[in-house]
Design a protein around this motif. Structure first.
Motif, PDB file in Angstrom:
ATOM      1  N   ASP A 101     -11.290  -3.056  -0.383  1.00 11.70           N
ATOM      2  CA  ASP A 101     -12.118  -2.666   0.766  1.00 11.70           C
ATOM      3  C   ASP A 101     -13.535  -3.179   0.597  1.00 11.70           C
ATOM      4  N   GLN A 102     -14.048  -3.053  -0.621  1.00  6.71           N
ATOM      5  CA  GLN A 102     -15.402  -3.525  -0.865  1.00  6.71           C
ATOM      6  C   GLN A 102     -15.494  -5.036  -0.695  1.00  6.71           C
ATOM      7  N   ALA A 103     -14.436  -5.748  -1.141  1.00  7.91           N
ATOM      8  CA  ALA A 103     -14.440  -7.200  -0.979  1.00  7.91           C
ATOM      9  C   ALA A 103     -14.417  -7.580   0.493  1.00  7.91           C
ATOM     10  N   HIS A 130       2.438 -11.055  -4.756  1.00 12.05           N
ATOM     11  CA  HIS A 130       2.164  -9.781  -4.102  1.00 12.05           C
ATOM     12  C   HIS A 130       0.992  -9.094  -4.787  1.00 12.05           C
ATOM     13  N   ARG A 131       0.295  -8.286  -4.010  1.00 11.68           N
ATOM     14  CA  ARG A 131      -0.824  -7.525  -4.537  1.00 11.68           C
ATOM     15  C   ARG A 131      -0.780  -6.102  -3.976  1.00 11.68           C
ATOM     16  N   PHE A 132      -1.120  -5.118  -4.831  1.00  8.53           N
ATOM     17  CA  PHE A 132      -1.239  -3.745  -4.387  1.00  8.53           C
ATOM     18  C   PHE A 132      -2.657  -3.497  -3.889  1.00  8.53           C
ATOM     19  N   TYR A 133      -2.750  -2.671  -2.871  1.00  8.86           N
ATOM     20  CA  TYR A 133      -4.065  -2.319  -2.324  1.00  8.86           C
ATOM     21  C   TYR A 133      -4.862  -1.508  -3.347  1.00  8.86           C
ATOM     22  N   GLY A 193      -2.517  -2.424   4.049  1.00 17.82           N
ATOM     23  CA  GLY A 193      -1.481  -3.416   3.770  1.00 17.82           C
ATOM     24  C   GLY A 193      -1.937  -4.814   4.130  1.00 17.82           C
ATOM     25  N   ASP A 194      -2.643  -4.944   5.244  1.00 14.05           N
ATOM     26  CA  ASP A 194      -3.155  -6.248   5.667  1.00 14.05           C
ATOM     27  C   ASP A 194      -4.204  -6.759   4.684  1.00 14.05           C
ATOM     28  N   ILE A 195      -5.067  -5.856   4.212  1.00 13.55           N
ATOM     29  CA  ILE A 195      -6.088  -6.252   3.239  1.00 13.55           C
ATOM     30  C   ILE A 195      -5.434  -6.722   1.942  1.00 13.55           C
ATOM     31  N   ALA A 196      -4.421  -5.992   1.482  1.00 17.83           N
ATOM     32  CA  ALA A 196      -3.734  -6.381   0.246  1.00 17.83           C
ATOM     33  C   ALA A 196      -3.022  -7.719   0.410  1.00 17.83           C
ATOM     34  N   THR A 203       0.849  -1.194   0.000  1.00 16.95           N
ATOM     35  CA  THR A 203       0.000   0.000   0.000  1.00 16.95           C
ATOM     36  C   THR A 203       0.881   1.239   0.000  1.00 16.95           C
ATOM     37  N   LEU A 204       0.386   2.317  -0.599  1.00 19.29           N
ATOM     38  CA  LEU A 204       1.187   3.514  -0.809  1.00 19.29           C
ATOM     39  C   LEU A 204       0.638   4.694  -0.024  1.00 19.29           C
ATOM     40  N   PHE A 205       1.566   5.529   0.458  1.00 22.37           N
ATOM     41  CA  PHE A 205       1.224   6.800   1.097  1.00 22.37           C
ATOM     42  C   PHE A 205       1.719   7.926   0.181  1.00 22.37           C
TER      43      PHE A 205
END
Length: 709
Positions: free
Chosen positions: A451-453, A443-446, A428-431, A412-414
């Protein structure tokens, strides 16, 4: 004579007055010195007490939070052995009087003893109420102990809490010894000066004044300076200036002792900080250190146009290592993983990167961009994640054995994805979870869609709670036929969910939710009882049928260890004979803990229950399980049956499975028979039983009874 006598008398009177004045001054000086000594002693004792107590409180809270972080996963899985190991390690620490893990009602789960003497007891001591109701780390103290209570959370769910009690006896004893020593030394100094003043008090008033000044400079001022330094140390300033300690008297000894005490406190503070912020196993920063570093970095970067990437890495199937090779081997795997991650981060993460072990088999990495281009940050994070996946996929040698594991990484990016630390960690945990769902070892990007899933999954979990009681869940039965004469011999119980709003939910969707959330531990026994009750009704109403019912058991139910007792109770409750029940386990559920599973399955078979291995051939080691796991039957996975008419390899493999199983006295069941040609080929190869759409679709209990009548 009278005049002389008067002068003499006046002289004597003046002399007497002078003597009395000197005596009064001496008495006043001595009294003032005693008062000053008591004030200095009280001030020093108060400062030492406050300093020692605050240091102990800070150390205790930090140690308690670190221990609590280590206890979350064991408590979530109710791993009493791991909880006991952690508590016993804590109890070995100096001054720890007790360490207790309890549930949300204040009932003791573990007290660190090997036999858990207080298990199940409700804590009823004076400090128990505040400890149980605390929603954050809470410190309270009695005359004998300092109690640190830390609630244990997984996400936002409170699992229970941890209490660690530190005995104050040694602290109070140290304070008393220091106070006694200071009092004795001050008393010695006071007596020495008092004797000196008494010897010279006949007319040495100026000397007495000088002595007062000397006392002020040599005693009172150094002690006051020590008190000032103590207050600085109490405030955390361990480099506070101390008076020069070149003196060789008692005050010099006191100043040097105070200096040594300051250095000792500073050293212990550094040690406690290192313990509080460092993971003991891998030497990496821990959760607390990482969170503070992340908060600080985000504050620095707000409005600066710089980018951050957070990588949340979780080892795939790590529990299998602990279950098969032991926790020591698991620790060695974690150390080797940490070293590989550190090398990759040092090489590709840049100078501002931060690596921490977040707990268990989770690692987090913070990478800062060198510019303001989010595309460059995304590319840098993607390159690092790909490298980590590749590096961590290489085998690890532990105890002479190769261990193959993978890693799922969420990125996840800031500030693109979140502006705060909490949301960044959540994303990050969701991704990372989405990487698990995508097949692991990737690996997966957020993204917002994740969030909807997650929201849909949470909503489904909430709807699934109580669905059985509301009548939304029901059983369907797919008939099982004997290939030799195509006679009906039994049925497989299949769970179906008719949602009041969304209609029929696919079993592959809601059963995974039930497994991950733990609801399967409630639904599973309900399914087992209902299926057994239906089978009893078939046998009662159609005595000649003598049908069996097969019920699938999830890996989570298998891990709990009470499956045999549940089956015994259900059979006794419904009246179904043991040979009328077949338990189905997936091959992957057996892998990793075959010794314990074998013992459990042996208990079921001894009771007369049949055990089938479902989805056979899709696991890691195939037929090798048939030698080590006691089963009565195997179900050939539908992926092999589907192509037996077209693919010679599938036909050969299916034939080999049938022959091998028969050589071991094991029944073979074919799944997914959807064509007559498949049925004929399987019968020619000697397959015993079959099920599939060509033979019969899953149907409700009423329609299934129609097959019997």
């Amino acid at each position: 004579m009278k005049s002389g006598s008067g002068l003499y008398i006046r002289f004597l009177a003046a002399l007497a007055a002078a003597v009395l004045a000197v005596l009064a001054v001496v008495v006043l000086v001595l009294h003032r010195q005693e008062v000053m000594r008591n004030e200095v002693l009280a001030l020093g004792q108060e400062s030492m007490h406050a300093l020692a107590f605050d240091r102990l409180a800070e150390r205790s809270e930090a140690a308690g939070m670190e221990l609590a972080a280590s206890l979350v996963n064991p408590l979530y899985y109710f791993d009493l052995e791991e909880i006991g190991v952690l508590l016993r390690a804590t109890l070995k620490q100096p001054d720890v009087a007790y360490a207790v893990v309890y549930d949300n009602d204040g009932t003791v789960i573990h007290d660190g003893s090997r036999d858990i003497r207080s298990y199940g007891q409700v804590m009823d001591d004076a400090m128990a109420f505040e400890a149980v109701t605390a929603r954050a780390p809470h410190i309270q103290a009695s005359d004998e102990a300092l109690d640190v209570a830390v609630p244990l959370y997984i996400g936002e769910v409170r699992l229970g809490g941890l209490r660690v009690g530190y005995s104050l006896a040694s602290v109070m004893a140290d304070e008393q010894r220091a106070a006694n020593s200071m009092g004795q030394r001050l008393a010695i100094i006071g007596q020495r000066h008092a004797g000196w003043i008494a010897t010279l008090m006949a007319g040495l008033l100026l000397l007495a004044v000088g002595l007062g000044v000397l006392v002020q400079r040599t005693l009172v001022r150094p002690v006051r300076q020590l008190a000032d330094a103590a207050r600085e140390i109490e405030a955390g300033n361990f480099v506070a200036e101390l008076p020069a300690s070149g003196r060789t008297d008692e005050v010099g000894d006191l100043m040097r002792a105070f200096g040594r005490m300051r250095e000792s406190i500073a050293r212990h503070d550094r040690d406690m900080r290192r313990m509080a912020y460092t993971d003991a196993l891998t030497g990496l920063a821990n959760r607390l250190a990482f969170r503070e570093s992340l908060d600080r970095r985000l504050m620095e970067l707000h409005g600066a146009g710089r980018q951050l990437a957070l990588l949340f890495a979780d080892i795939d199937d790590f529990k299998r290592v602990n279950d098969t090779l032991g926790h020591d081997a698991g620790d060695e795997v974690l150390v080797q993983f940490a070293n590989r991650i550190r090398e990759a981060v040092d090489r590709l993460g840049g100078a501002g990167s931060v690596l921490a072990r977040f707990g268990g088999d989770e690692f987090v990495i913070l990478v800062e961009s060198v510019g303001s281009d989010s595309a460059d940050m995304r590319e840098q994070a993607s390159h690092l994640a790909e490298t980590l996946v590749a590096e961590l996929s290489r085998p690890i040698v532990v105890g002479g054995r190769q261990v193959f594991l993978g890693t799922s990484i969420g990125v996840t990016l800031f500030p693109d994805d979140a502006a705060g630390a909490t949301m960044l960690m959540k994303n990050g945990d969701i991704a990372m979870y989405q990487a698990k769902v995508a097949g692991k070892n990737c690996h997966r990007f957020y993204s917002r869609a994740m969030d909807q899933a997650v929201e849909r999954r949470v909503s489904m979990e909430q709807d699934l709670r109580g669905a059985w009681e509301r009548g939304e869940l029901s059983l369907a039965y797919q008939p099982v036929y004997r290939l030799e004469d195509r006679s009906l011999v039994g049925a497989e119980a299949l769970l179906r969910w008719h949602h009041p709003e969304h209609g029929m939910i696919a079993p592959s969707v809601f059963i995974d939710v039930a497994e991950q959330s733990g609801l399967i531990e409630t639904i599973g026994p309900q399914v087992l009882r209902a299926a057994c009750a239906d089978a009893v009704a078939w046998r009662r109403d159609f005595p000649a049928s003598n049908l069996f019912v097969s019920v699938n058991v999830s890996p989570r139910q298998l891990r709990n260890g009470d499956l045999a007792a549940l089956v015994d109770h259900t059979l006794a409750q419904t009246g179904l004979p043991a040979d009328g029940l077949h338990i189905e386990l997936t091959e992957t559920a057996v892998i990793g803990d075959e010794l314990r599973v074998s013992s459990l399955l042996a208990r079921l078979r001894d009771a007369g229950v049949k055990v089938w291995l479902d989805d056979f051939g899709t696991g890691f080691s195939g037929l090798s399980h048939l030698r080590r796991v006691p089963v009565d039957g195997v179900k050939i996975d539908r992926s092999f049956v589907a192509d037996v008419l077209r693919d010679p390899d599938d036909l050969a493999l299916t034939t080999a499975i049938i022959a091998m199983a028969h050589s071991l006295g094991i029944t073979v069941v074919a799944e997914g028979v959807e064509k007559e040609g498949q049925y004929d080929v399987l019968r020619e190869r000697g397959c015993d039983l079959a099920q599939g759409y060509w033979l019969g679709y899953p149907m409700n209990v009423h329609d299934f009874r129609g097959l019997l009548g």
